[in-house]
Write an enzyme that holds these catalytic residues in place. Structure first.
Site, PDB file in Angstrom:
ATOM      1  N   LYS A 125      36.093  49.167  38.726  1.00 60.12           N
ATOM      2  CA  LYS A 125      36.950  48.027  39.068  1.00 60.12           C
ATOM      3  C   LYS A 125      36.211  46.903  39.792  1.00 60.12           C
ATOM      4  O   LYS A 125      36.630  45.740  39.727  1.00 60.12           O
ATOM      5  CB  LYS A 125      38.115  48.500  39.926  1.00 60.12           C
ATOM      6  CG  LYS A 125      39.196  49.258  39.174  1.00 60.12           C
ATOM      7  CD  LYS A 125      40.051  48.313  38.346  1.00 60.12           C
ATOM      8  CE  LYS A 125      41.295  49.008  37.816  1.00 60.12           C
ATOM      9  NZ  LYS A 125      42.172  48.087  37.073  1.00 60.12           N
TER      10      LYS A 125
ATOM     11  N   SER B 187      35.684  56.559  34.369  1.00 59.64           N
ATOM     12  CA  SER B 187      35.969  55.276  35.013  1.00 59.64           C
ATOM     13  C   SER B 187      35.911  55.300  36.530  1.00 59.64           C
ATOM     14  O   SER B 187      35.695  54.265  37.162  1.00 59.64           O
ATOM     15  CB  SER B 187      37.345  54.770  34.569  1.00 59.64           C
ATOM     16  OG  SER B 187      38.353  55.712  34.923  1.00 59.64           O
TER      17      SER B 187
END
Length: 401
Positions: free
Chosen positions: A49, A300
Site C-alpha cells: 500500500k 500483498s
C-alpha cells in the site's frame, strides 16, 4: 486516464522509498505449477500500500499539502499514508474501523498519523472520512479508486516482468481492486499474453460478484478475517479496469486462507496476513488453471495481528489434516484409554489432549465420552486411525454442539 507512462513515473518517484521486493521460487507449495512469490509482505510498512499512497501524495500541490490529507483504511493503506505524509511534512488523519487489528492501528500512530476509530466496517470508516474531508478541506487519499494510487500499485507489475520475463500467470488479491487493476494494466500493456487472476475472500466477494455479473454492486455485509480485503463496495474505476484487463476472479474460504498462511510459514518461512495469502490459497486448492505455468502469487502484506495468528494456525492445521479431534464412546472400565492410546501411537499420531465426560445423559451409567485432540500428518492418516479404532471395536461419534 491511467497510462503506462504514469506507472513508470511512479516507479521513478518510488525508487528511494519502496523496496524492490524479492521474487522467490516456491516449488514446495504447488508441484503442479512453477510457482513464485512476489514478497510485498516484506515491503516498507509490511504491505504494498505504501506504493500507491506515496505516489498520490507526492503529486499534491503546495496548497493541498498545506491543508493535509485524510484517508480511510483497515490498516495497510493507513500505514502507507502515514509514512508518506510524515516524510513530506504533511498532516494526516486516518479513519479506521474499530475492529482493525491493534498492531495496524498502533503502527499507523507511530508513523505520525492521527487515527480516528469508527464503529463498523471499512465502508463505515470510508463514509466518516468523506464527511471529515468536506469539513476540513483536506485531500482525500482513496485506498484504491484513484488513478495515481493505481499507478503506484502498478509498479509491482513492472517489477514482476523484470524479475521473471517469461512469467505466464500472475495471481493477485482483490478487495477494492486497486492492486489488481494496477498490476493487470501494467502487465497487459507490455505482455498481453500473461494471464492475470484475482482472488477474493468468499465472505467479502464484492469484486467477484461484480465481475461475474458484469455490473457494479455492493454487498450487504462482509465476513472474513482477511481484513485487508474486507470491502463491501469495490471501486468504480478499478471495476472498469478489471473487467477489461483481468482474465478471471475466484474466491477462497476462510479455512483455505488459513491453510495458505500455515503453508507459507512452514515451507517458505514467510508471514502473510489473510489478504496476502489468498493467491497461495487459490494455487493450493486448485482454483485456477495454472498447471505447468510459470505463476507468480503476489503476497500483498504480512501485517497479521498476533492475537489471531494462533487461531489462524490452528484452523490451517485442521484444514490440512495436521490436527483433529476424535470423540469415542467407551465403556468406563480399566484399560480402555491405554488401548486407544496404543492404537493411535502405533499409527504415528500424537495425543495432545484428553477429556472424559462421564455425565452425558445420552450415555449409560457405565459409559463415557472420550474426547482426544490429535496431531497428525494428513487427512489420510486421520482416516486410517478412525478405521483402525472401528476395527478394534471402538465407537466413534460426532462432536456434540
Amino acid at each position: 486516464m491511467l497510462t503506462l507512462d504514469k506507472i513508470y513515473h511512479a516507479a521513478f518517484v518510488l525508487r528511494d522509498v519502496a523496496r524492490r521486493t524479492d521474487l522467490i521460487a516456491a516449488s514446495r507449495l504447488n508441484s503442479a505449477s512453477d510457482l513464485y512469490l512476489k514478497t510485498e509482505n516484506l515491503q516498507v510498512t509490511g504491505s504494498f500500500k505504501v506504493r500507491g499512497a506515496y505516489y498520490k501524495i507526492s503529486q499534491l500541490t503546495a496548497e493541498e499539502r498545506a491543508k493535509g490529507v485524510i484517508a480511510c483504511s483497515a490498516g495497510n493503506h493507513a500505514q502507507g499514508v502515514a509514512l508518506a505524509a510524515t516524510s513530506m511534512g504533511i498532516k494526516s488523519v486516518v479513519c479506521m474501523p474499530d475492529g482493525a487489528p491493534l498492531m495496524k492501528v498502533e503502527s499507523t500512530k507511530r508513523l505520525g498519523a492521527q487515527v480516528e476509530l469508527v464503529k463498523g466496517t471499512y465502508d463505515d470508516a470510508h463514509d466518516h472520512a468523506v464527511e471529515l474531508q468536506k469539513e476540513t478541506g483536506m485531500t482525500f487519499i482513496h485506498p484504491y479508486d484513484d488513478e495515481l494510487v493505481i499507478a503506484g500499485q502498478g509498479t509491482i507489475g513492472l517489477e514482476i516482468l523484470d524479475q521473471l520475463p517469461d512469467v505466464e500467470a500472475v495471481v493477485v488479491p482483490v478487495g477494492g481492486g486497486g492492486l489488481l487493476a494496477g498490476v493487470a494494466f501494467a502487465i497487459k500493456s507490455l505482455r498481453p499474453d500473461v494471464k492475470i487472476y484475482g482472488v477474493q475472500a468468499a465472505g467479502a466477494a464484492s469484486m467477484y460478484n461484480a465481475y461475474r455479473d458484469h455490473t457494479y454492486e455492493t454487498l450487504d455485509h462482509v465476513d472474513t478475517f482477511a481484513d485487508g480485503i474486507a470491502v463491501k463496495t469495490p471501486g468504480e474505476t478499478t471495476f472498469k479496469m478489471i473487467e477489461q484487463y483481468v482474465d478471471g476472479i475466484v474466491t477462497v474460504s476462510e479455512d483455505e486462507i488459513a491453510a495458505a498462511i500455515l503453508a507459507l510459514m512452514e515451507n517458505q518461512k514467510l508471514v502473510a496476513e489473510g489478504a496476502g495469502a489468498t493467491p497461495v490459497a487459490a494455487a493450493l486448492f486448485g482454483k485456477l488453471p495454472i498447471e505447468g505455468k510459470k505463476t507468480v502469487c503476489l503476497i500483498s502484506g504480512g501485517n497479521i495481528d498476533v492475537n489471531i495468528l494462533s487461531r489462524v494456525i490452528t484452523r490451517g492445521m485442521i484444514m490440512s489434516g495436521r490436527k483433529t479431534n476424535l470423540m469415542i464412546a467407551l465403556e468406563d472400565k480399566p484399560g480402555q484409554l491405554t488401548r486407544v492410546s496404543e492404537i493411535i501411537s502405533g499409527m504415528g499420531a500424537n495425543v495432545v489432549s484428553v477429556q472424559y465426560d462421564l455425565a452425558d445423559p445420552n450415555m449409560t451409567v457405565t459409559s463415557c465420552f472420550l474426547k482426544l485432540g490429535l496431531e497428525t500428518r494428513d487427512h489420510t492418516q486421520i482416516e486410517q486411525i478412525k478405521a483402525k479404532l472401528t476395527e478394534e471395536g471402538f465407537k466413534l461419534v460426532s462432536e456434540r454442539a
